[in-house]
Design a protein around this motif. Structure first.
Motif, PDB file in Angstrom:
ATOM      1  N   THR B  90      63.754  44.000 152.112  1.00  0.00           N
ATOM      2  CA  THR B  90      63.055  45.426 152.385  1.00  0.00           C
ATOM      3  C   THR B  90      64.093  46.635 152.427  1.00  0.00           C
ATOM      4  OG1 THR B  90      61.751  44.090 154.184  1.00  0.00           O
ATOM      5  CG2 THR B  90      61.522  46.676 153.975  1.00  0.00           C
ATOM      6  N   ILE B  91      63.926  47.400 151.457  1.00  0.00           N
ATOM      7  CA  ILE B  91      64.715  48.459 151.394  1.00  0.00           C
ATOM      8  C   ILE B  91      64.402  49.839 151.900  1.00  0.00           C
ATOM      9  CG2 ILE B  91      66.110  47.358 149.337  1.00  0.00           C
ATOM     10  CD1 ILE B  91      64.950  49.444 147.498  1.00  0.00           C
ATOM     11  N   GLU B  92      65.016  50.591 152.343  1.00  0.00           N
ATOM     12  CA  GLU B  92      65.022  51.717 152.531  1.00  0.00           C
ATOM     13  C   GLU B  92      64.160  52.730 151.892  1.00  0.00           C
ATOM     14  OE1 GLU B  92      67.677  54.867 154.989  1.00  0.00           O
ATOM     15  OE2 GLU B  92      68.742  53.538 153.530  1.00  0.00           O
ATOM     16  N   ASN B  93      62.947  53.344 152.566  1.00  0.00           N
ATOM     17  CA  ASN B  93      62.292  54.470 151.612  1.00  0.00           C
ATOM     18  C   ASN B  93      63.195  55.783 151.498  1.00  0.00           C
ATOM     19  OD1 ASN B  93      60.192  52.620 151.654  1.00  0.00           O
ATOM     20  ND2 ASN B  93      59.247  53.727 153.528  1.00  0.00           N
ATOM     21  N   LYS B  94      64.057  55.635 150.537  1.00  0.00           N
ATOM     22  CA  LYS B  94      65.117  56.716 150.080  1.00  0.00           C
ATOM     23  C   LYS B  94      64.842  56.978 148.543  1.00  0.00           C
ATOM     24  CE  LYS B  94      68.619  58.563 151.678  1.00  0.00           C
ATOM     25  NZ  LYS B  94      69.707  59.064 152.264  1.00  0.00           N
ATOM     26  N   GLY B  95      65.149  58.367 148.396  1.00  0.00           N
ATOM     27  CA  GLY B  95      65.280  58.595 146.894  1.00  0.00           C
ATOM     28  C   GLY B  95      63.883  58.642 146.297  1.00  0.00           C
ATOM     29  N   LEU B  96      63.670  58.745 145.043  1.00  0.00           N
ATOM     30  CA  LEU B  96      62.526  58.387 144.373  1.00  0.00           C
ATOM     31  C   LEU B  96      61.849  56.915 144.352  1.00  0.00           C
ATOM     32  CD1 LEU B  96      60.095  59.811 142.788  1.00  0.00           C
ATOM     33  CD2 LEU B  96      61.540  59.218 140.574  1.00  0.00           C
ATOM     34  N   ILE B  97      60.622  56.914 144.879  1.00  0.00           N
ATOM     35  CA  ILE B  97      59.900  55.605 144.857  1.00  0.00           C
ATOM     36  C   ILE B  97      58.753  55.618 143.894  1.00  0.00           C
ATOM     37  CG2 ILE B  97      58.595  54.016 146.282  1.00  0.00           C
ATOM     38  CD1 ILE B  97      60.413  55.184 148.742  1.00  0.00           C
ATOM     39  N   VAL B  98      58.560  54.748 143.113  1.00  0.00           N
ATOM     40  CA  VAL B  98      57.333  54.689 142.327  1.00  0.00           C
ATOM     41  C   VAL B  98      56.332  53.799 142.855  1.00  0.00           C
ATOM     42  CG1 VAL B  98      56.486  54.094 139.828  1.00  0.00           C
ATOM     43  CG2 VAL B  98      58.616  55.293 139.875  1.00  0.00           C
ATOM     44  N   VAL B  99      54.949  54.332 142.871  1.00  0.00           N
ATOM     45  CA  VAL B  99      54.014  53.496 143.334  1.00  0.00           C
ATOM     46  C   VAL B  99      52.939  53.362 142.417  1.00  0.00           C
ATOM     47  CG1 VAL B  99      51.924  53.512 144.943  1.00  0.00           C
ATOM     48  CG2 VAL B  99      54.356  54.241 145.678  1.00  0.00           C
ATOM     49  N   LEU B 100      52.466  52.072 142.097  1.00  0.00           N
ATOM     50  CA  LEU B 100      51.490  51.715 141.011  1.00  0.00           C
ATOM     51  C   LEU B 100      50.164  51.380 141.670  1.00  0.00           C
ATOM     52  CD1 LEU B 100      53.630  49.762 138.217  1.00  0.00           C
ATOM     53  CD2 LEU B 100      53.142  52.301 138.583  1.00  0.00           C
ATOM     54  N   ASP B 101      49.146  52.086 141.453  1.00  0.00           N
ATOM     55  CA  ASP B 101      47.999  51.685 141.737  1.00  0.00           C
ATOM     56  C   ASP B 101      46.843  51.197 140.931  1.00  0.00           C
ATOM     57  OD1 ASP B 101      45.382  51.925 143.553  1.00  0.00           O
ATOM     58  OD2 ASP B 101      45.115  53.939 143.400  1.00  0.00           O
ATOM     59  N   ASP B 102      47.137  49.736 141.059  1.00  0.00           N
ATOM     60  CA  ASP B 102      46.255  49.116 140.255  1.00  0.00           C
ATOM     61  C   ASP B 102      46.567  49.109 138.664  1.00  0.00           C
ATOM     62  OD1 ASP B 102      45.305  48.425 142.770  1.00  0.00           O
ATOM     63  OD2 ASP B 102      43.035  48.790 142.054  1.00  0.00           O
ATOM     64  N   VAL B 103      47.769  49.016 138.292  1.00  0.00           N
ATOM     65  CA  VAL B 103      48.218  48.909 136.682  1.00  0.00           C
ATOM     66  C   VAL B 103      47.728  47.432 136.432  1.00  0.00           C
ATOM     67  CG1 VAL B 103      50.161  48.936 135.286  1.00  0.00           C
ATOM     68  CG2 VAL B 103      49.668  50.825 136.820  1.00  0.00           C
ATOM     69  N   ARG B 104      46.975  47.321 135.325  1.00  0.00           N
ATOM     70  CA  ARG B 104      46.532  46.002 135.157  1.00  0.00           C
ATOM     71  C   ARG B 104      47.107  45.431 133.846  1.00  0.00           C
ATOM     72  NH1 ARG B 104      41.742  45.100 137.890  1.00  0.00           N
ATOM     73  NH2 ARG B 104      41.692  46.155 139.949  1.00  0.00           N
ATOM     74  N   LEU B 156      48.472  49.673 149.696  1.00  0.00           N
ATOM     75  CA  LEU B 156      48.770  51.132 149.364  1.00  0.00           C
ATOM     76  C   LEU B 156      48.600  52.026 150.567  1.00  0.00           C
ATOM     77  CD1 LEU B 156      48.613  51.804 145.713  1.00  0.00           C
ATOM     78  CD2 LEU B 156      50.285  50.921 146.871  1.00  0.00           C
ATOM     79  N   GLU B 157      47.524  51.944 151.122  1.00  0.00           N
ATOM     80  CA  GLU B 157      47.156  52.811 152.234  1.00  0.00           C
ATOM     81  C   GLU B 157      48.148  52.780 153.151  1.00  0.00           C
ATOM     82  OE1 GLU B 157      42.513  53.560 152.676  1.00  0.00           O
ATOM     83  OE2 GLU B 157      42.591  51.864 151.106  1.00  0.00           O
ATOM     84  N   ASN B 192      45.412  53.420 137.544  1.00  0.00           N
ATOM     85  CA  ASN B 192      44.981  52.419 136.941  1.00  0.00           C
ATOM     86  C   ASN B 192      44.785  52.958 135.450  1.00  0.00           C
ATOM     87  OD1 ASN B 192      41.971  51.352 135.802  1.00  0.00           O
ATOM     88  ND2 ASN B 192      43.302  49.779 136.613  1.00  0.00           N
ATOM     89  N   GLU B 193      44.876  52.257 134.302  1.00  0.00           N
ATOM     90  CA  GLU B 193      44.517  52.595 133.191  1.00  0.00           C
ATOM     91  C   GLU B 193      43.315  53.264 132.737  1.00  0.00           C
ATOM     92  OE1 GLU B 193      45.893  49.617 133.929  1.00  0.00           O
ATOM     93  OE2 GLU B 193      47.561  49.188 132.685  1.00  0.00           O
ATOM     94  N   ALA B 194      42.107  52.673 133.271  1.00  0.00           N
ATOM     95  CA  ALA B 194      40.978  53.167 133.017  1.00  0.00           C
ATOM     96  C   ALA B 194      40.524  54.310 133.866  1.00  0.00           C
ATOM     97  CB  ALA B 194      39.922  52.194 132.809  1.00  0.00           C
ATOM     98  N   ASN B 195      40.829  53.995 135.150  1.00  0.00           N
ATOM     99  CA  ASN B 195      40.151  54.935 136.265  1.00  0.00           C
ATOM    100  C   ASN B 195      41.317  55.898 136.977  1.00  0.00           C
ATOM    101  OD1 ASN B 195      37.963  53.409 135.747  1.00  0.00           O
ATOM    102  ND2 ASN B 195      38.588  51.651 137.060  1.00  0.00           N
ATOM    103  N   GLY B 196      42.540  55.570 136.675  1.00  0.00           N
ATOM    104  CA  GLY B 196      43.359  56.711 137.381  1.00  0.00           C
ATOM    105  C   GLY B 196      43.748  56.143 138.674  1.00  0.00           C
ATOM    106  N   VAL B 197      43.968  57.081 139.665  1.00  0.00           N
ATOM    107  CA  VAL B 197      44.321  57.118 140.973  1.00  0.00           C
ATOM    108  C   VAL B 197      43.020  56.515 141.585  1.00  0.00           C
ATOM    109  CG1 VAL B 197      45.268  57.926 143.120  1.00  0.00           C
ATOM    110  CG2 VAL B 197      46.433  58.199 140.992  1.00  0.00           C
ATOM    111  N   SER B 198      43.008  55.601 142.496  1.00  0.00           N
ATOM    112  CA  SER B 198      41.715  55.488 143.420  1.00  0.00           C
ATOM    113  C   SER B 198      41.315  56.617 144.303  1.00  0.00           C
ATOM    114  CB  SER B 198      41.756  54.094 143.987  1.00  0.00           C
ATOM    115  OG  SER B 198      42.763  53.953 145.013  1.00  0.00           O
ATOM    116  N   LYS B 199      39.904  56.557 144.673  1.00  0.00           N
ATOM    117  CA  LYS B 199      39.800  57.738 145.599  1.00  0.00           C
ATOM    118  C   LYS B 199      40.526  57.512 147.068  1.00  0.00           C
ATOM    119  CE  LYS B 199      37.136  60.921 144.409  1.00  0.00           C
ATOM    120  NZ  LYS B 199      38.070  61.906 144.189  1.00  0.00           N
ATOM    121  N   ALA B 200      40.678  56.318 147.508  1.00  0.00           N
ATOM    122  CA  ALA B 200      41.156  55.852 148.901  1.00  0.00           C
ATOM    123  C   ALA B 200      42.823  56.662 148.857  1.00  0.00           C
ATOM    124  CB  ALA B 200      41.037  54.571 149.232  1.00  0.00           C
ATOM    125  N   VAL B 201      43.248  56.080 147.594  1.00  0.00           N
ATOM    126  CA  VAL B 201      44.881  56.491 147.525  1.00  0.00           C
ATOM    127  C   VAL B 201      45.008  58.126 147.281  1.00  0.00           C
ATOM    128  CG1 VAL B 201      46.755  56.104 146.083  1.00  0.00           C
ATOM    129  CG2 VAL B 201      45.752  54.200 146.736  1.00  0.00           C
TER     130      VAL B 201
END
Lengths: 241, 241
Positions: B90-104, B156-157, B192-201
C-alpha cells in the motif's frame, strides 16, 4: 445469397495490391459504416444481416453464415461495406503537417489519423513503407476520421526537400518540446515503432524535439508512437485554445 | 520435455481466476522477459528454445513444438516465462494518482501503464471491472513498465470518498484542460472506452476537465482513452520541466 465472385472480390481486399487494383476497401461494423455512409465516400456495396435503414441503394441482406464468409473478423459485426477508395486531392502545404516515416502497426496509424482529426491536422503524409491506410485494421481504429484527413503516400525525401516550413522530428534526444517554439506552419515527423526516424529522413530535419521523461531514469523504454503523437499535437494546439 | 501438469498450469494462466489462484502470470518474448528478469519480480520458471544466458536457475530448454504448446501467441517468440504476481505494498496517496473506471481493452491498459511510468505516476488505481493487469495482452503492451507502477484493484467509490486531493475526471464537456490549474497532489479519473466515467464515480469528481477539439466540430468522436491519458499526463507534468 452471395455469388462466388462477390466473395472472391471481397476477401481479396484484405490485400493492399487488390485494394489498389480494384480501388475498393472494406469497412466492418454498423457504427463505422453508418459514419462513412454519411460522408462523401462512395458506397460500392453493403452486406448486412438486418437493414441499416439507410437510403443505400446497394444494400444486400445476407445471412450470418454469408457474412462470416466475407468478414475479416473472428466475430462479424452485423454488416460489412465496400467503399471506393477516394482520389485524394493535392492540398496546400499549410498549417501543421504530420509525416510518418515507416509506421508499421495498423492500430498506431489508425490512432494517429484519429488524433489528426481531433487536433485539426488536415494533411498526413506517409512514407511508402508505412502501413496502408485502407488496411481493415487501420479503418477499424480510425472510427471514421479517415474521411476528414487528407492522407498521401510519397517519397519522403522528395517531399521534405520541397517543403518550405521548418521540419520537426520526434527523437529520444532533442530539445524539450515544452520549451520549444512551435510555429503554425510546420512539419512534424514521427518515426518507425522500432527504429525511430530513418537516417535519410533525419538529415532533412531542422529541429529535433523530445518529450522529457519524468519517471525512473534508469528505464530506457520510449513512448509508443501514437501516444507520443498525441502529446506533440496537443503541444502544438494548446496555445491557440 | 514439458510434463502434462506443467502445460496444464501454464495454459490455465490465460484466465484471471487461475492467475489469482496460483499467484502466477505469463510473459512472452525475449525483450520483455529480459527486462522483467532484471526487475524485483520473482521468476517461477523460464521456458526457452535457446538459453537467455541469464543467471536464472529455473531456465528450461524446450523445443519449438513444446513452446508452441504453451504459448498464447500465434507465433511464439523464443521464450515464455512464468513470474510470481508480486504483493503490491500500500503506498501513500501523494502526487498524481491515475484512476481507471472500467477500462476494458488490454492494449489501452498496457499503454496507460507505460504512460504512467514515463510521466512518473507511481500509483494506478483500477475499478474491479477494469481488465486484469496480468492479462498476457496487457503485459505485452506495457513493455516492462508494469514493475515500476503500483497497481491496485479496489472499490472506486470507497477509494474516492477517502482521498483528500481534488478528484479530476476526463469528460467530453468540462473545463478546458489547457486553462485549468493542475495541482501536484491530485487524482485523475479516466472512464470506460464506450461509456466514459460511470454515474456513481462522476458524483465523486470535483473538477471535470476536457481536451478541446480543434478539428471539424461536426464530428462527434471522442479521443481514445489511452491517447487522452497521454495528453492529460503531459499537461500535468509540463510545468515542472
Amino acid at each position: 445469397m452471395l455469388s462466388k465472385s462477390q466473395i472472391k472480390l471481397i476477401t481479396s481486399l484484405k490485400q493492399k495490391k487488390f485494394r489498389q487494383e480494384h480501388g475498393l476497401f472494406v469497412v466492418e461494423g454498423v457504427k463505422t459504416i453508418t459514419e462513412l455512409l454519411a460522408s462523401s465516400l462512395k458506397l460500392h456495396a453493403l452486406y448486412t444481416t438486418e437493414t441499416l435503414n439507410s437510403s443505400a441503394k446497394n444494400e444486400v441482406l445476407v445471412s450470418e453464415t454469408d457474412l462470416k464468409r466475407i468478414s475479416f473478423l473472428k466475430t462479424p459485426n452485423k454488416a460489412l461495406a465496400v467503399f471506393e477508395i477516394p482520389k485524394q486531392p493535392t492540398i496546400e502545404n499549410k498549417g501543421l503537417i504530420v509525416v510518418l516515416d515507416d509506421v508499421r502497426d495498423p492500430g498506431n496509424l489508425g490512432t494517429i489519423i484519429r488524433l489528426c482529426d481531433w487536433f485539426g491536422v488536415k494533411k498526413l503524409v506517409c512514407s511508402k513503407a508505412t502501413v496502408d491506410c485502407f488496411n481493415p485494421k487501420v479503418i477499424q481504429a480510425t472510427m471514421g476520421s479517415i474521411t476528414r484527413v487528407n492522407i498521401s503516400y510519397v517519397d519522403l525525401e522528395t517531399f521534405l526537400k520541397d517543403v518550405e516550413a521548418p521540419v520537426f522530428g520526434a527523437f529520444m534526444e532533442g530539445e524539450n518540446v515544452y520549451q520549444s517554439a512551435l510555429p503554425t506552419d510546420a512539419v512534424l515527423v514521427m518515426g518507425n515503432e522500432a527504429n525511430g526516424v530513418s537516417k535519410a529522413v533525419e538529415n532533412l530535419i531542422t529541429e529535433k524535439i523530445t518529450i522529457p521523461r519524468f519517471g525512473d531514469l534508469q528505464a530506457t523504454e520510449s513512448l509508443n508512437v501514437a501516444t507520443a503523437t498525441a502529446v506533440l499535437l496537443s503541444e502544438w494546439r494548446r496555445e491557440g485554445s
